[in-house]
Scaffold this motif. Structure first.
Motif, PDB file in Angstrom:
ATOM      1  N   ASN A 248       0.810  -1.163  -0.111  1.00 45.98           N
ATOM      2  CA  ASN A 248      -0.171  -0.006   0.065  1.00 45.98           C
ATOM      3  C   ASN A 248       0.895   1.202   0.033  1.00 45.98           C
ATOM      4  O   ASN A 248       2.014   1.163   0.518  1.00 45.98           O
ATOM      5  N   GLY A 249       0.366   2.282  -0.457  1.00 49.89           N
ATOM      6  CA  GLY A 249       1.099   3.475  -0.435  1.00 49.89           C
ATOM      7  C   GLY A 249       2.352   3.690  -1.412  1.00 49.89           C
ATOM      8  O   GLY A 249       2.063   3.122  -2.681  1.00 49.89           O
ATOM      9  N   LEU A 250       3.116   4.355  -1.127  1.00 54.43           N
ATOM     10  CA  LEU A 250       4.382   4.818  -1.973  1.00 54.43           C
ATOM     11  C   LEU A 250       5.740   4.049  -1.407  1.00 54.43           C
ATOM     12  O   LEU A 250       5.712   3.535  -0.327  1.00 54.43           O
ATOM     13  N   THR A 263      15.973  -4.242   0.844  1.00 52.82           N
ATOM     14  CA  THR A 263      14.784  -3.649   1.593  1.00 52.82           C
ATOM     15  C   THR A 263      14.010  -2.628   1.142  1.00 52.82           C
ATOM     16  O   THR A 263      14.672  -1.302   0.837  1.00 52.82           O
ATOM     17  N   ASP A 264      12.852  -2.848   0.760  1.00 55.16           N
ATOM     18  CA  ASP A 264      11.817  -1.950   0.204  1.00 55.16           C
ATOM     19  C   ASP A 264      11.078  -1.309   1.339  1.00 55.16           C
ATOM     20  O   ASP A 264      10.670  -2.260   2.013  1.00 55.16           O
ATOM     21  N   HIS A 265      10.984   0.123   1.480  1.00 53.90           N
ATOM     22  CA  HIS A 265      10.159   0.723   2.513  1.00 53.90           C
ATOM     23  C   HIS A 265       8.762   1.146   1.840  1.00 53.90           C
ATOM     24  O   HIS A 265       9.147   2.184   0.808  1.00 53.90           O
ATOM     25  N   TRP A 266       7.792   0.457   2.200  1.00 54.37           N
ATOM     26  CA  TRP A 266       6.401   1.199   1.478  1.00 54.37           C
ATOM     27  C   TRP A 266       5.499   2.063   2.557  1.00 54.37           C
ATOM     28  O   TRP A 266       5.580   1.440   3.862  1.00 54.37           O
ATOM     29  N   LYS A 267       5.139   2.978   2.296  1.00 53.70           N
ATOM     30  CA  LYS A 267       4.593   3.964   3.114  1.00 53.70           C
ATOM     31  C   LYS A 267       3.211   4.418   2.849  1.00 53.70           C
ATOM     32  O   LYS A 267       2.956   4.791   1.501  1.00 53.70           O
ATOM     33  N   TRP A 333      -5.937   8.270  -2.886  1.00 56.88           N
ATOM     34  CA  TRP A 333      -4.637   7.676  -2.196  1.00 56.88           C
ATOM     35  C   TRP A 333      -3.420   8.113  -3.294  1.00 56.88           C
ATOM     36  O   TRP A 333      -3.561   8.608  -4.522  1.00 56.88           O
ATOM     37  N   PRO A 334      -2.242   7.733  -2.759  1.00 55.47           N
ATOM     38  CA  PRO A 334      -1.108   8.346  -3.483  1.00 55.47           C
ATOM     39  C   PRO A 334      -0.823   7.638  -4.782  1.00 55.47           C
ATOM     40  O   PRO A 334       0.086   8.206  -5.426  1.00 55.47           O
ATOM     41  N   LYS A 335      -1.175   6.350  -5.030  1.00 59.51           N
ATOM     42  CA  LYS A 335      -0.845   5.896  -6.159  1.00 59.51           C
ATOM     43  C   LYS A 335      -2.068   4.883  -6.435  1.00 59.51           C
ATOM     44  O   LYS A 335      -2.965   4.515  -5.706  1.00 59.51           O
ATOM     45  N   SER A 353      -4.718   1.239  -2.457  1.00 56.40           N
ATOM     46  CA  SER A 353      -4.166   1.641  -3.643  1.00 56.40           C
ATOM     47  C   SER A 353      -3.244   0.587  -4.302  1.00 56.40           C
ATOM     48  O   SER A 353      -2.489   0.887  -5.149  1.00 56.40           O
ATOM     49  N   ALA A 354      -3.704  -0.611  -3.922  1.00 53.10           N
ATOM     50  CA  ALA A 354      -2.710  -1.715  -4.679  1.00 53.10           C
ATOM     51  C   ALA A 354      -3.636  -3.019  -4.801  1.00 53.10           C
ATOM     52  O   ALA A 354      -3.895  -4.003  -3.868  1.00 53.10           O
TER      53      ALA A 354
END
Length: 894
Positions: A248-250, A263-267, A333-335, A353-354
Motif C-alpha cells: 500500500n502507498g508509495l 529492503t523496500d520501504h512502503w509507506k 490515495w497516493p498511487k 492503492s494496490a
C-alpha cells in the motif's frame, strides 16, 4: 472484493427483521474489555421465542494509530519473520490491556514502551541551553499472554486516551501451519500465501501475496483485525534482489544490503482498515502507465504479459477520472497499482492503492482483447472500492453492502459511461438474475449472520446493486451523486453504517428516506406484482390495476414509485404512479388507444412481475421501447413463435441490426429454430452477419450457427478454411472446432499453424482435437502451452493433455506428461491438484494394462518355447515406465 468471477452460490440463513430507524439504539451496555453479544428475540405467534445472535460492531477499546512492519521471508518453510511496532492509545475509557489478533504465530518477544522527556544540554552558538528530548522507555511491569490466536498484553499501567503507548512484537508467521479455513466466497483464510515457493513447478512463477478480508491479515501481523479499526502504516520488506515488491502507498526507499538482499520501504500516510493492508513479492514486471493528476498508475504482471499489461488494464486512468468526476470526490490515495497473482483464493481484492487480481480473471494477450476485455468489470469493481470500502469502510460486516453493493453498482456506472446504457443494463440484468436465483431471502443489512463470510453473497453484491439503482432512479442523478459525495466527504478515512448513508441522502435531498431504506436495506424479499390494464375508448381512460401478491407474513407491503410509458400513435407519454397498497387502480387519461403500456419504463424495479401482453404489443415494444430489457423481454417472450411471419421478420431484423451485439446474438441463436421453409433465408442472414457485423464475437457466433445448421454445405466448409486467416481468436477457434468434427485430418494439419499462439479460444479446440486424434507428435504442444492456462481453465487443459498422453506409444511421452502433471499438481489448489492426479492415474492405467498384457504374452510364448527376448525387453521398459508414472502419481494423489 469480487468473488471468483461471478457471485455464485447465494448463502442464506434464518434472519430477523431490522426495521429500526437507528441500529445503534438497540446496542446494549458493553462489558469492560471484551466483545459482547446481544441476543435478540424473534417472537412468532404460537411459537417458542428463538434466540438469535446479534452481530454488533466490534467495540472500540484501543485504537491503533500506526503500524510499522519489518519482514523477511523463509521461502523453504513458507514462513515470515516479522517485527511489528504498533503505536496506539485507548479509544475512550482508561485501561491497561491491549488485545491483538495474531493467528498461529510464534511470539518471540513483546515490549511495551511509553515516551518520556529527558533534559539534555546542547550548544547553540556561544550559548549552552537545555532541551527536552523525547525517548521511548520500556515499561518493565508490562506482560503478555498468547493463547487461542489472541495476544493479550498488560500494558503495565493504566493509560488514558490522551496518552500514546508503543508495542514492539517480534514474531514468526506460519500460514501453512494454520488450521484450514475459508468459505465459498473466499476459499482460504490463511492470509499470507507462498505460491510455488521452492520452484518445483516450472510452469508457475514463485511468488508471495496476501489476502486480508475478512479477518486474515492477523495471520501475518498482529493487529486489531476489525473493519472499524483505521491505521497508517510503514512496511519494510527484505527480499532477494531479483524480486519486485508491492504494498500500500508509495515505495519511498529501496536499500541494497550487504548480503545481496534489498529492503523496500512502503509507506501509507492516510488511515485505512487493517484488512486492506497487503504485500506481494515475485519476479513481477512493473508497467507504468500515464499518471492520473500526478499519481502513479501501474500494473504488475508476469514477464509473459508485460507487453500486454496496458491492453489488459489500460482503461484504468479513464476509470479513475470518471469515478472522481462523477462522485465529486477525487481519488484519495497516493498511487493506484494492480497486480495479477497465481492461485488466488477469490476473484480480486481492493487493497488500498494496490488491488490484487486472480490471474484467471484478467490475463489476456493484446490479440485476445480483440474479442473483448474479460477483466473490465472486475477492474472497475475493485477501483470503485477505493471510495466505497477503502476511503469509507463498513463499520461491521453486517454493513458489508456499503462496500460490495456500491462496488457492484460501480460496474454499472462504468459500463454506462464507456459502452452505453444497453451494455450497462445487460450487465445489471445478469447481476439481477444472480440474486433472483436464490430460493431464500435475507436482509441486505443483517445482524444475525452465522459466519462473517456469509455476508459475501448474492444479496450484498447483486441485490444491493439493484437497490442502489432504484435509489438513483428515485432521487434523480444529480441528487444521487451529490448524496454520495456528502456521504464520502463526511466519513472519509473513517467508517460508515447504513444510517449514515440514509442521513447523507436526507441532508442532501431534504426528503425523509426511511421508507426506502427500511423496505430495501433493512428488510428482506421483493414485491410480487400482478398488472392488468383496460382501455375505455368511450371515455379515453386507461385503467391500470397493480396488485402486490407477496407473502405479507414474511415480506413488507412496499411503496413503489413506478414510471409508465403509454404509447399512442407511436409516441410515448410518461406517467409516474406510486404503488403503496395491496391493490390499486390508477385511471389515466390518454389521447387514443394505447399501442403499448410499458410498465416500469425505466426497467429499474426489483420485483416478480406478471403482466400479460399480446404478440402485437411485444413486437411494438421491441421496435419502439428504447432499453435493452425492453427489447430482450420482447424477443424472449416471442422466441417460440417464429412460425409467425411478423415474429420471424422481427428476429431476422434484430439478428442483423439491433444496436446491441448481445441481442443480435440472441436473435441469431433463435433463428436456426425457425420452420424448415425459412432455412435458406436463415443461412443468408447468418452469412450476412458473419461478413458484416463489427463485433468479432457476433461474427464467431454466426460461424458457429452456420456450422451447427449448415456444416455439411461445401461453401461453409470453405468459409471455415478462410476464417483461419482472421485475427479474432474466437473466429479461428470456431473454425478449428468445426473442422475437427468434419475432417479431423485436415484439422490436424491446420491446427499446427496455431500451436504457438496464446489465445485460449484457439488453444482449447486444438487441445480437444489432439486429445481425440493426436499422439506423441502433439505432446510438445501441451508442454509449451501449460503456462498459458491458469485458474479453473487449467483443469480442462490438464484433462486434454492426459487424454493425449494415453494415446501415445512412447514411454518418453508418457513419463514427460506424468512429470508435467505432477509439477502442475504440486502446491496447487485442491481442484487443480485433483485434475493433475487424475490425469496421471489415467496414464498409469494405460501402462498397467500394457504391462499386464505383455506379461501374459511372455508367459504364453514361454509355454510354446518361443524366443521372448524382445517381449521381455519391451516388458522391462513398460514396467520401468509404469513405476515412474506411479511414483509421480503417489506424490500428489489426494
Amino acid at each position: 472484493m469480487i468473488k471468483r468471477i461471478l457471485v455464485g452460490a447465494i448463502a442464506a440463513s434464518a434472519v430477523i427483521s431490522a426495521c429500526h430507524s437507528n441500529k445503534k439504539a438497540t446496542t446494549a451496555v458493553v462489558d469492560n474489555e471484551s466483545a459482547f453479544l446481544l441476543d435478540t428475540v424473534n417472537i412468532v405467534a404460537n411459537e417458542v421465542p428463538k434466540k438469535e445472535e446479534y452481530r454488533a460492531s466490534n467495540p472500540r477499546i484501543n485504537d491503533i494509530i500506526h503500524t510499522k512492519l519489518e519482514v523477511n521471508f523463509d521461502w523453504t518453510n513458507s514462513r515470515m519473520n516479522g517485527k511489528a511496532e504498533i503505536t496506539a492509545k485507548r479509544y475512550f475509557y482508561p485501561g491497561n490491556m491491549l488485545y491483538l489478533n495474531a493467528r498461529g504465530m510464534d511470539i518471540k518477544s513483546v515490549v511495551v514502551s511509553e515516551t518520556t522527556f529527558n533534559s539534555v544540554k546542547k550548544k547553540e552558538g556561544n550559548k549552552t541551553i537545555e532541551a527536552a528530548v523525547e525517548t521511548l522507555v520500556p515499561i518493565k511491569t508490562s506482560s503478555y499472554k498468547y493463547e487461542n490466536d489472541s495476544l493479550k498484553i498488560n500494558l503495565g499501567r493504566t493509560f488514558t486516551n490522551k496518552e500514546t503507548y508503543y508495542v514492539q512484537i517480534e514474531y514468526v508467521a506460519k500460514p501453512n501451519e494454520l488450521k484450514a479455513g475459508g468459505s465459498s466466497a473466499i476459499s482460504s483464510d490463511k492470509g499470507l500465501y507462498f505460491i510455488n515457493p521452492t520452484g518445483e513447478n516450472v510452469y508457475k512463477m514463485p511468488q508471495i501475496w496476501t489476502q486480508g478480508e475478512t479477518q486474515s491479515n492477523s495471520a501475518w501481523f498482529p493487529t486489531i483485525d476489525s473493519p472499524n479499526e483505521k491505521m497508517t502504516q510503514d512496511i519494510f520488506m527484505t527480499v532477494e534482489e531479483k524480486f519486485t515488491t508491492l504494498s500500500n502507498g508509495l515505495l519511498v526507499d529501496a536499500k541494497k544490503n550487504a548480503n545481496g538482499t534489498r529492503t523496500d520501504h512502503w509507506k501509507l500516510d492516510s488511515p485505512h482498515a487493517p484488512y486492506l493492508a497487503m504485500m506481494a513479492v515475485g519476479e513481477f514486471k512493473k508497467v507504468t502507465d500515464e499518471p492520473w493528476n500526478g499519481k502513479e498508475v501501474s500494473y504488475y504482471v508476469e514477464k509473459e504479459y508485460e507487453a500486454h499489461a496496458k491492453a489488459i488494464f489500460g482503461d484504468t486512468k479513464e476509470m479513475i477520472e470518471f469515478y472522481s468526476s462523477k462522485l465529486g470526490v477525487p481519488y484519495a490515495w497516493p498511487k493506484y497499482a494492480q497486480i495479477a497473482v497465481r492461485d488466488y483464493v477469490s476473484g480480486a481484492m481492493e487493497n488500498t492503492s494496490a488491488t490484487l487480481h486472480g490471474d484467471f480473471a484478467v490475463y489476456q494477450t493484446t490479440r485476445e482483447t480483440i474479442d473483448g476485455k474479460k477483466g473490465n468489470s472486475i477492474i472497475a469493481h475493485e477501483l470503485f472500492h477505493q471510495w466505497f470500502g477503502d476511503l469509507v469502510t463498513c463499520e461491521s460486516w453486517s454493513n458489508l453492502p456499503l462496500n460490495e453493493s456500491f462496488a457492484t453498482y460501480g460496474e454499472y456506472l462504468w459500463e454506462e459511461h464507456k459502452f452505453g446504457r444497453d451494455a450497462a443494463d445487460y450487465h445489471h440484468y445478469n447481476s439481477r438474475e444472480g440474486y433472483m436465483a436464490s430460493e431464500k431471502e435475507v436482509n441486505l443489512i443483517r445482524f444475525n449472520y452465522d459466519q462473517r463470510e456469509d455476508m459475501f453473497d448474492g444479496f450484498s453484491y447483486n441485490k444491493g446493486g439493484q437497490v442502489l439503482h432504484m435509489l438513483r432512479k428515485e432521487v434523480g442523478d444529480d441528487a444521487f451523486f451529490a448524496s454520495l459525495k456528502n456521504y464520502l466527504e463526511t466519513n472519509k478515512f473513517k467508517t460508515g453504517e447504513i444510517h449514515q448513508l440514509r442521513l447523507a441522502f436526507e441532508e442532501t435531498t431534504g426528503q425523509d428516506m426511511n421508507w426506502f431504506f427500511n423496505q430495501w436495506f433493512l428488510n428482506k424479499g421483493r414485491p410480487k406484482l400482478v398488472v392488468t390494464k383496460n382501455y375505455n375508448a368511450t371515455t379515453g381512460n386507461l385503467e391500470l390495476t397493480v396488485e402486490q401478491t407477496q407473502n405479507f407474513k414474511k415480506y413488507p407491503l412496499y411503496r413503489l414509485p413506478i414510471d409508465i410509458d403509454i404509447y399512442v400513435n407511436g409516441k410515448a407519454e410518461r406517467t409516474k404512479i406510486v404503488v403503496s397498497d395491496v391493490k390499486q387502480t390508477f385511471n389515466i387519461k390518454v389521447s387514443g388507444a394505447p399501442q403499448l403500456v410499458n410498465f416500469d419504463a425505466e426497467r429499474q424495479l426489483l420485483c416478480d412481475l406478471e403482466y400479460i401482453r399480446t404478440v402485437e404489443e411485444y413486437i411494438f415494444q421491441y421496435k419502439n421501447a428504447p432499453l435493452y430489457v425492453d427489447r430482450y423481454e420482447a424477443l424472449k417472450q416471442l422466441d417460440e413463435k417464429l412460425a409467425d411471419a411478423n415474429v420471424y421478420a422481427m428476429f431476422k431484423w434484430a439478428a442483423e441490426n439491433d444496436k446491441f451485439h448481445v441481442l443480435r446474438n440472441y436473435a441469431a441463436n433463435k433463428l436456426i429454430e425457425a420452420p424448415a421453409d425459412k432455412m435458406a433465408d436463415v443461412k443468408t442472414t447468418l452469412l450476412s452477419i458473419y461478413n458484416n457485423d463489427k463485433k468479432t464475437r457476433a461474427r464467431a457466433n454466426a460461424l458457429r450457427l452456420l456450422n451447427k445448421k449448415f456444416g455439411s454445405d461445401a461453401d461453409i466448409a470453405a468459409l471455415n478454411i478462410k476464417a483461419l486467416n482472421e485475427q479474432s481468436y474466437a473466429i479461428c477457434g470456431e473454425a478449428i472446432e468445426a473442422l475437427s468434427k468434419k475432417d479431423p485430418k485436415l484439422a490436424m494439419e491446420k491446427a499446427k499453424l496455431f500451436e504457438n499462439e496464446t489465445g485460449k479460444d484457439v488453444l482449447y479446440p486444438i487441445g480437444e482435437l489432439y486429445s481425440n486424434h493426436g499422439s506423441d507428435e502433439q505432446m510438445l504442444f501441451f508442454q509449451n502451452n501449460l503456462k498459458q492456462f491458469n485458474g479453473f481453465e487449467v483443469m480442462g487443459f490438464i484433462s486434454m493433455y492426459a487424454k493425449t498422453a494415453k494415446r501415445c506409444t512412447s514411454s518418453v511421452s508418457a513419463i514427460v506428461a506424468a512429470g508435467d502433471l505432477n509439477a502442475m499438481g504440486k502446491g496447487a489448489n485442491r481442484f487443480t491438484k485433483y485434475s493433475a492426479a487424475k490425469g496421471i492415474k489415467d496414464i498409469l492405467n494405460v501402462w498397467e494394462t500394457k504391462e499386464k498384457t505383455l506379461k501374459a504374452q511372455v508367459a504364453a510364448a514361454q509355454k510354446e518355447n518361443k524366443d521372448v527376448t524382445a517381449l521381455e525387453k519391451e516388458l522391462k521398459l513398460t514396467t520401468e515406465t509404469k513405476d515412474i508414472i506411479a511414483k509421480k502419481y503417489n506424490e500428489i494423489k489426494i
